[in-house]
Enzyme design. Structure first.
Site, mmCIF file in Angstrom:
data_model
loop_
_atom_site.group_PDB
_atom_site.id
_atom_site.type_symbol
_atom_site.label_atom_id
_atom_site.label_comp_id
_atom_site.label_asym_id
_atom_site.label_seq_id
_atom_site.Cartn_x
_atom_site.Cartn_y
_atom_site.Cartn_z
ATOM 1 C CE1 TYR A 171 -5.652 6.993 -7.408
ATOM 2 C CE2 TYR A 171 -4.278 5.883 -9.028
ATOM 3 C CZ TYR A 171 -5.291 5.850 -8.091
ATOM 4 O OH TYR A 171 -5.952 4.681 -7.848
ATOM 5 C CB SER A 179 -3.275 0.521 -9.282
ATOM 6 O OG SER A 179 -4.175 0.379 -8.210
ATOM 7 C CE1 TYR A 180 -9.482 5.063 -13.111
ATOM 8 C CE2 TYR A 180 -10.532 4.553 -11.014
ATOM 9 C CZ TYR A 180 -10.593 5.087 -12.290
ATOM 10 O OH TYR A 180 -11.776 5.626 -12.747
ATOM 11 C CD1 TRP A 229 -7.523 4.284 -4.261
ATOM 12 C CD2 TRP A 229 -9.674 4.786 -4.574
ATOM 13 N NE1 TRP A 229 -7.688 4.615 -5.593
ATOM 14 C CE2 TRP A 229 -8.995 4.925 -5.808
ATOM 15 C CE3 TRP A 229 -11.040 5.049 -4.525
ATOM 16 C CZ2 TRP A 229 -9.645 5.317 -6.986
ATOM 17 C CZ3 TRP A 229 -11.694 5.450 -5.685
ATOM 18 C CH2 TRP A 229 -11.003 5.580 -6.899
ATOM 19 C CG ASP A 240 -0.447 -5.778 -6.012
ATOM 20 O OD1 ASP A 240 -0.853 -4.805 -5.352
ATOM 21 O OD2 ASP A 240 -0.798 -6.012 -7.187
ATOM 22 C CG HIS A 286 -0.804 -1.594 -4.973
ATOM 23 N ND1 HIS A 286 -1.322 -2.376 -5.990
ATOM 24 C CD2 HIS A 286 -1.259 -0.333 -5.205
ATOM 25 C CE1 HIS A 286 -2.052 -1.620 -6.800
ATOM 26 N NE2 HIS A 286 -2.019 -0.373 -6.349
#
Length: 558
Positions: A42, A113-114, A161, A255, A284
């Protein structure tokens, strides 16, 4: 430690010659320092970093912080393929970071997350310098919250996304063509802006037209259907025994990856590893105290934690114990800290799930009742019509979608007023009822077509009659026998809430939650090609032979 030195875009060469770049934050004073590494797609300086890792605060605490753009993203070279290279690149990056000047050779990884998953992938690759990981708000099985849930596509997250990540891809693609760049970015923004007003409804859902239109990599659902073995590139489930490291895991009841966080924790504990768990009332991206329509009290905020201090500092304390001076240390066995909604209190436990919780049946009954007593005589089945062109709109929940769809506990009045939503409610409770653990609905139901979905939702109804969602789930039926009742189990994942005396417990049953999950078109066609729609006639049974019910893990009073 007043002076922190920052180096930007420090290169690291991967095994295939691709160069990835990282920002490195060095504490003032003399080292060597343990390393905290985060690898994300990101952008190294994105504001969202501050939610899960404040690099300046970490450097002040005596960590050498490394934040790296993953392959094909921002300052790093290579082609952007979500997930594909994270295991090998994670291994190479850990080894590189451990050898940086002023490093003590011990590396911990942090992020959510990722970039929670990039930690798991690096850990599975087993670089010897990796000593601990803190994967926050991330999944275990991508087919249980990332790509699909109960067989339905997680359309709500997949589409925005993939399109948002496409901006960097288009800028790279058109770096020497200003006209092409303007045109492509304009089209991408139009698709993003139009999701809530109809864009989510494009068909086929399983081969989403916008991804083809912009020629962009997608989150991974479509590729995982084409290449099942490739799904291993971001799958943790079934591999926890391979990770011999302590873990620090944080999640939120609202989440999108809440159950994945819990599953990762329980699997690591089962494997005999040290594991710490914190579960707040959060979404989240919102770790504050007001979530959805509910103020959970200032102590729920991740900066306060019921006067325990900041989550950031709790993580740093854990890393300082775990990483030490680079030598292997015996970590503590780990703790469990749960936020119990309803009474809005943090509670320390030693286990998850709670062994003292007892699965308790609440039965769907005639006239919209929800009772602990099962039906003793035949009760007429409930019926409704499910039209995929008029689906039940997503209203709150454990979700991550375009900004028009708020996550968390929201007023369900509009949803429950629809004719295609069945509602079953208890009488006002005489005393508090705590539900902590995994919730499921056992549904005996029939449809008149070859395929359909069943959605169930648990709600808390307050003294004023306002119903707010607590947990929900979906199951996709791909091979139904038209008109024949069958048993279906809908997994609502887990929660911790006290239904207060005077409140009522409610269950919704329907066949859609769109656009969180893609619509079942009721034809039985594969999602990758389905564009034809049919209306389905649905039946839900509740009689002695077919006792539809919700199973709640009820915790007895202390």
């Amino acid at each position: 430690m007043a002076e922190i030195r920052i180096e930007f875009d420090v290169p690291a060469e991967m095994r295939d010659g691709t160069v990835l770049r990282a920002d490195v934050y060095r504490p003032g004073g003399t080292g060597p320092w343990p390393v905290l590494l985060s690898r994300l797609p990101y952008g190294k300086q994105t504001p969202m970093m501050g939610v899960v890792l404040d690099p300046l605060a970490a450097a002040r605490r005596g960590f050498l912080v490394v934040i790296q753009d993953t392959r094909g993203r921002f300052a790093s070279e290579g082609e952007w393929e979500p997930w594909t290279y994270e295991e090998s690149d994670g291994y190479d990056t850990v080894r590189w970071a451990a050898a940086l000047p002023d490093s003590n050779g011990a590396v911990g990884m942090i992020g959510g997350s990722y970039f929670g998953n990039t930690q798991w992938m690096a850990a599975l690759s087993k670089p010897p310098e990796l000593k601990a990981i803190a994967p926050l708000i991330t999944w275990s099985d991508p087919d249980d919250g990332l790509w699909t849930r109960g067989g339905a596509i997680e359309l709500g997250i997949t589409v925005p996304w993939s399109l948002v990540q496409g901006a960097d891809t288009l800028m790279r693609r058109h770096r020497t063509d200003l006209g092409g760049l303007v045109s492509s970015i304009t089209g991408l923004v139009q698709d993003l802006d139009g999701l809530a007003s109809g864009g989510y409804g494009e068909l086929p859902a399983g081969r989403f037209p916008a991804f083809t239109r912009h020629d962009l990599p997608e989150l991974g659902y479509e590729r995982s259907r084409r290449e099942p073995d490739w799904a291993r590139s971001c799958t943790v489930a079934g591999r926890h025994d391979e990770v011999d490291l302590p873990t620090f895991q944080v999640g939120g009841w609202y989440d999108i990856f809440s159950q994945g966080t819990l599953d990762n924790f329980t699997a690591m504990r089962r494997a005999g590893r040290s594991a710490t768990l914190i579960m707040g009332p959060w979404t989240h991206t919102n770790w504050q105290h007001v979530v959805g329509d509910v103020n959970f009290g200032f102590g729920a905020h991740s900066d306060f934690m019921g006067l325990r201090g900041r989550v950031h500092d709790m993580q740093f304390d854990w890393f300082q114990r775990t990483l030490g001076d680079g030598e292997a240390q015996e970590p503590d066995t780990g703790t469990v800290l749960l936020f119990v909604m309803g009474i809005n209190q943090w509670r320390e436990e030693t286990e998850w799930p709670l062994s003292r919780a007892a699965d308790t049946d609440f039965h769907l009954r005639a006239d919209g009742r929800l009772t602990q007593e099962p039906p003793s005589t035949a009760e007429r089945a409930e019926e409704f019509t499910y039209d995929p062109m008029d689906p039940v709109p997503t209203t709150g929940g454990a979700l991550l979608m375009s900004d028009e769809f708020r996550p968390g506990p929201l007023d369900q009045t509009a949803v429950e007023g629809r004719e295609d939503v069945l509602v079953f409610t208890t009488e006002p409770l005489i005393e508090d009822v705590e539900v902590t653990g995994r919730v499921r609905v056992v549904l005996f139901a029939a449809t008149d077509g070859p395929s359909t979905d069943w959605v169930a939702r648990l709600c808390d109804v307050d003294e004023d009659g306002v119903s707010r969602n607590v947990a929900d789930g979906i199951v996709r039926v791909r091979a139904a026998t038209p008109g024949e009742a069958a048993e279906h189990v809908v997994d609502l994942w887990s929660t911790s809430i006290v239904f207060r005396a005077g409140h009522r417990i409610r269950v919704q049953v329907t066949s859609s939650n769109f656009p969180r999950w893609d619509r079942n078109l009721n034809t039985g066609e594969p999602e990758e090609t389905a564009t034809t729609v049919r209306v389905a006639r649905q039946q839900v049974f509740h009689d002695p032979a077919r006792p539809s019910r919700i199973v709640l893990p009820v915790v007895p009073p202390a």
